[in-house]
Write a protein that holds these residues in place. Structure first.
Motif, PDB file in Angstrom:
ATOM      1  N   LYS A 191      89.972  -4.047  38.367  1.00 63.77           N
ATOM      2  CA  LYS A 191      89.339  -5.347  38.751  1.00 63.77           C
ATOM      3  C   LYS A 191      89.041  -5.491  40.090  1.00 63.77           C
ATOM      4  CE  LYS A 191      90.897  -8.227  34.823  1.00 63.77           C
ATOM      5  NZ  LYS A 191      91.848  -9.389  34.231  1.00 63.77           N
ATOM      6  N   ASN A 192      87.671  -5.761  40.596  1.00 66.14           N
ATOM      7  CA  ASN A 192      87.441  -5.874  41.958  1.00 66.14           C
ATOM      8  C   ASN A 192      87.795  -7.210  42.376  1.00 66.14           C
ATOM      9  OD1 ASN A 192      86.636  -3.081  42.354  1.00 66.14           O
ATOM     10  ND2 ASN A 192      84.558  -3.758  41.266  1.00 66.14           N
ATOM     11  N   ARG A 193      88.205  -7.491  43.495  1.00 62.73           N
ATOM     12  CA  ARG A 193      88.153  -8.911  44.057  1.00 62.73           C
ATOM     13  C   ARG A 193      86.748  -9.784  43.646  1.00 62.73           C
ATOM     14  NH1 ARG A 193      91.930 -10.597  48.231  1.00 62.73           N
ATOM     15  NH2 ARG A 193      93.614  -9.112  48.188  1.00 62.73           N
ATOM     16  N   THR A 194      85.771  -9.077  44.119  1.00 64.23           N
ATOM     17  CA  THR A 194      84.302  -9.669  44.192  1.00 64.23           C
ATOM     18  C   THR A 194      83.345  -8.645  43.315  1.00 64.23           C
ATOM     19  OG1 THR A 194      83.757  -8.246  46.280  1.00 64.23           O
ATOM     20  CG2 THR A 194      84.544 -10.658  46.542  1.00 64.23           C
ATOM     21  N   ARG A 195      83.764  -8.126  42.264  1.00 62.88           N
ATOM     22  CA  ARG A 195      83.012  -7.167  41.322  1.00 62.88           C
ATOM     23  C   ARG A 195      82.378  -5.979  41.961  1.00 62.88           C
ATOM     24  NH1 ARG A 195      79.272  -9.686  37.273  1.00 62.88           N
ATOM     25  NH2 ARG A 195      80.017  -7.743  36.382  1.00 62.88           N
ATOM     26  N   TRP A 196      82.159  -5.766  43.285  1.00 59.34           N
ATOM     27  CA  TRP A 196      81.380  -4.671  43.765  1.00 59.34           C
ATOM     28  C   TRP A 196      82.118  -3.932  44.698  1.00 59.34           C
ATOM     29  CZ3 TRP A 196      75.406  -5.194  45.637  1.00 59.34           C
ATOM     30  CH2 TRP A 196      75.140  -3.846  45.716  1.00 59.34           C
ATOM     31  N   GLY A 197      82.950  -2.750  44.200  1.00 57.05           N
ATOM     32  CA  GLY A 197      83.494  -2.035  44.986  1.00 57.05           C
ATOM     33  C   GLY A 197      82.642  -0.948  45.679  1.00 57.05           C
ATOM     34  N   SER A 198      82.760  -0.677  46.701  1.00 61.11           N
ATOM     35  CA  SER A 198      81.949   0.231  47.171  1.00 61.11           C
ATOM     36  C   SER A 198      82.711   1.703  47.702  1.00 61.11           C
ATOM     37  CB  SER A 198      81.157  -0.291  48.782  1.00 61.11           C
ATOM     38  OG  SER A 198      81.900  -0.929  49.435  1.00 61.11           O
ATOM     39  N   GLY A 199      82.986   1.926  49.043  1.00 54.78           N
ATOM     40  CA  GLY A 199      84.050   2.898  49.335  1.00 54.78           C
ATOM     41  C   GLY A 199      85.318   3.007  48.753  1.00 54.78           C
ATOM     42  N   ALA A 200      85.915   4.082  48.834  1.00 61.43           N
ATOM     43  CA  ALA A 200      87.299   4.372  48.397  1.00 61.43           C
ATOM     44  C   ALA A 200      88.065   5.393  48.744  1.00 61.43           C
ATOM     45  CB  ALA A 200      87.525   4.231  47.032  1.00 61.43           C
ATOM     46  N   ALA A 201      89.352   5.390  49.108  1.00 59.63           N
ATOM     47  CA  ALA A 201      90.049   6.548  49.703  1.00 59.63           C
ATOM     48  C   ALA A 201      91.261   6.408  49.250  1.00 59.63           C
ATOM     49  CB  ALA A 201      89.874   6.570  51.349  1.00 59.63           C
ATOM     50  N   PHE A 202      92.167   7.598  48.856  1.00 55.16           N
ATOM     51  CA  PHE A 202      93.476   7.668  48.718  1.00 55.16           C
ATOM     52  C   PHE A 202      94.126   7.834  49.926  1.00 55.16           C
ATOM     53  CE2 PHE A 202      92.450   8.947  44.209  1.00 55.16           C
ATOM     54  CZ  PHE A 202      93.170   7.997  43.485  1.00 55.16           C
ATOM     55  N   LEU A 203      95.000   7.297  50.286  1.00 51.42           N
ATOM     56  CA  LEU A 203      95.936   7.656  51.344  1.00 51.42           C
ATOM     57  C   LEU A 203      97.260   7.468  51.357  1.00 51.42           C
ATOM     58  CD1 LEU A 203      95.605   4.907  54.352  1.00 51.42           C
ATOM     59  CD2 LEU A 203      94.874   4.515  51.893  1.00 51.42           C
ATOM     60  N   ASP A 204      98.510   7.993  52.014  1.00 56.07           N
ATOM     61  CA  ASP A 204      99.820   7.415  52.099  1.00 56.07           C
ATOM     62  C   ASP A 204     100.046   6.646  53.345  1.00 56.07           C
ATOM     63  OD1 ASP A 204     102.450   7.420  51.505  1.00 56.07           O
ATOM     64  OD2 ASP A 204     102.934   9.249  51.738  1.00 56.07           O
ATOM     65  N   TYR A 205      99.583   5.325  53.243  1.00 58.19           N
ATOM     66  CA  TYR A 205      99.643   4.322  54.566  1.00 58.19           C
ATOM     67  C   TYR A 205     100.986   4.240  54.919  1.00 58.19           C
ATOM     68  CZ  TYR A 205     101.124   0.068  52.420  1.00 58.19           C
ATOM     69  OH  TYR A 205     101.726  -0.887  51.797  1.00 58.19           O
ATOM     70  N   ASP A 206     102.097   4.098  54.074  1.00 61.91           N
ATOM     71  CA  ASP A 206     103.356   3.970  54.352  1.00 61.91           C
ATOM     72  C   ASP A 206     104.536   5.174  54.365  1.00 61.91           C
ATOM     73  OD1 ASP A 206     103.243   4.472  51.673  1.00 61.91           O
ATOM     74  OD2 ASP A 206     104.341   2.757  51.163  1.00 61.91           O
ATOM     75  N   ARG A 207     103.577   6.445  54.159  1.00 64.62           N
ATOM     76  CA  ARG A 207     104.420   7.615  54.378  1.00 64.62           C
ATOM     77  C   ARG A 207     105.649   7.703  53.452  1.00 64.62           C
ATOM     78  NH1 ARG A 207     104.708   9.532  60.458  1.00 64.62           N
ATOM     79  NH2 ARG A 207     106.693   8.219  60.328  1.00 64.62           N
ATOM     80  N   ASP A 208     105.506   7.119  52.096  1.00 68.59           N
ATOM     81  CA  ASP A 208     106.615   7.377  51.225  1.00 68.59           C
ATOM     82  C   ASP A 208     106.399   8.518  50.220  1.00 68.59           C
ATOM     83  OD1 ASP A 208     104.571   6.485  49.672  1.00 68.59           O
ATOM     84  OD2 ASP A 208     105.552   4.960  48.563  1.00 68.59           O
TER      85      ASP A 208
END
Length: 327
Positions: A191-208
């Protein structure tokens, strides 16, 4: 000795400019997808070519599917003016890059006699040609697909796909046998917060050691209440066009943290990424801008200031400016 090849695939929004100057920040791209291949090379002595040429070989390579996004001659809504993404990735681990193409649809449905548009997966034959394996792989879906990002979110050694949509997102888990299964609902990212998801990226932001997911959102679009070009009227340089984004409610970006069990938790508020003023999110770029060992996020916004999100050891901090911080 090795050669690193960087593939950049992009689909950009109508009426936006593309100048690949990070600090000028003029690349309002709907989708950014980077894929790096390291190819062993034996040292050779050869002259450096003075001219490099690119040749269109899609038809010869058997990549012939048509990308549809709204009506061909007239657009009612801003949704129809965008486009969709693409990615190179090795889904079957045979060391040949395959191609995934995101597709859209039409508001009035598919004309009689035509097949409904769908995303496409092309398997590399290893001879410069590709074979359409979309149905065999279980990736047939008709809808308003936007961007795609590739990553092994479950750490099983096979690359998976996340596709943002106007509507429910898709998270295709690679089963390792040439097929995929949509796990978006189970994983908590459909589910999108506002229904329109545009860009996306995987990342390990917390380095776990587990891939997290960032999804930008464009606008809060409801086709039942969205203005039509003639009701404004909505004009661009004297030409009637689809209305927006000014005057429409901007979307809210989302950061999902991996729980390590194939599911994700929305940590957008906790991480602080919702505190910036930028909106109308489009393309997403992830890299360590300041070389501190933590991945940072750059979001190209339409019409509004771009958003630069710096990851720190304890939290995420944000900079919303016409130019990203020079680090």
């Amino acid at each position: 000795m090795a050669r690193v090849e960087l593939y950049l695939i992009y689909s950009y929004h109508l009426f936006t400019s593309l100048t690949f100057d990070l600090f000028a920040a003029e690349f309002d791209m709907l989708f950014l997808c980077f894929l790096v291949f390291t190819i062993p090379l034996a040292p050779v002595q050869q002259s450096i070519p003075t001219e490099i040429k690119f040749v269109e070989v899609a038809r010869q390579a058997n990549i012939t599917s048509k990308t549809l996004y709204g009506e061909e001659r007239k657009n009612k809504y801003l949704l129809e003016t965008t486009g969709s993404g693409a990615a190179f990735f090795d889904y079957d681990n045979d060391n040949w890059p395959d191609i995934f193409l995101v597709n859209g649809t039409r508001l009035d449905g598919t004309p009689v006699g035509e097949r409904a548009p769908t995303n496409r997966l092309y398997r590399n034959n290893g001879d410069g040609t590709f074979r359409d394996v979309t149905e065999k792989a279980g990736l047939v879906r008709t809808g308003w697909g936007q961007s795609v990002c590739v990553g092994d979110y479950d750490n099983d050694g096979d690359e998976d796909l996340f596709i943002s949509y106007f509507g429910a997102n898709a998270l295709y888990r690679n089963n390792g046998d040439g097929t995929f299964t949509d796990q978006a609902e189970r994983a908590g990212v459909a589910k999108n917060r506002t229904r329109w998801g545009s860009g996306a990226a995987f990342l390990d932001y917390d380095r776990d050691g587990r891939l997290d997911l960032f999804v930008s959102s464009y606008i809060d679009l409801d086709l039942k209440t969205a203005p039509l070009p003639e009701t404004g009227p909505c004009l661009y340089r004297g030409v009637m066009v689809a209305c927006g984004p000014p005057g429409l409610t901007g979307g809210v970006n989302t950061l999902y943290r991996s729980n390590g069990d194939g599911t994700f938790t929305d940590v957008s508020e906790k991480s602080g990424i919702t505190k910036t003023n930028g909106t109308y999110g489009l393309g997403v770029l992830v890299t360590d801008f300041n070389n501190d060992g933590w991945p940072d996020i750059y979001v190209a916004n339409d019409w509004r200031r771009r958003r630069f999100i710096s990851t720190t050891k304890t939290a995420l901090s944000q900079t919303s400016a016409s130019k990203p911080a020079r680090l």
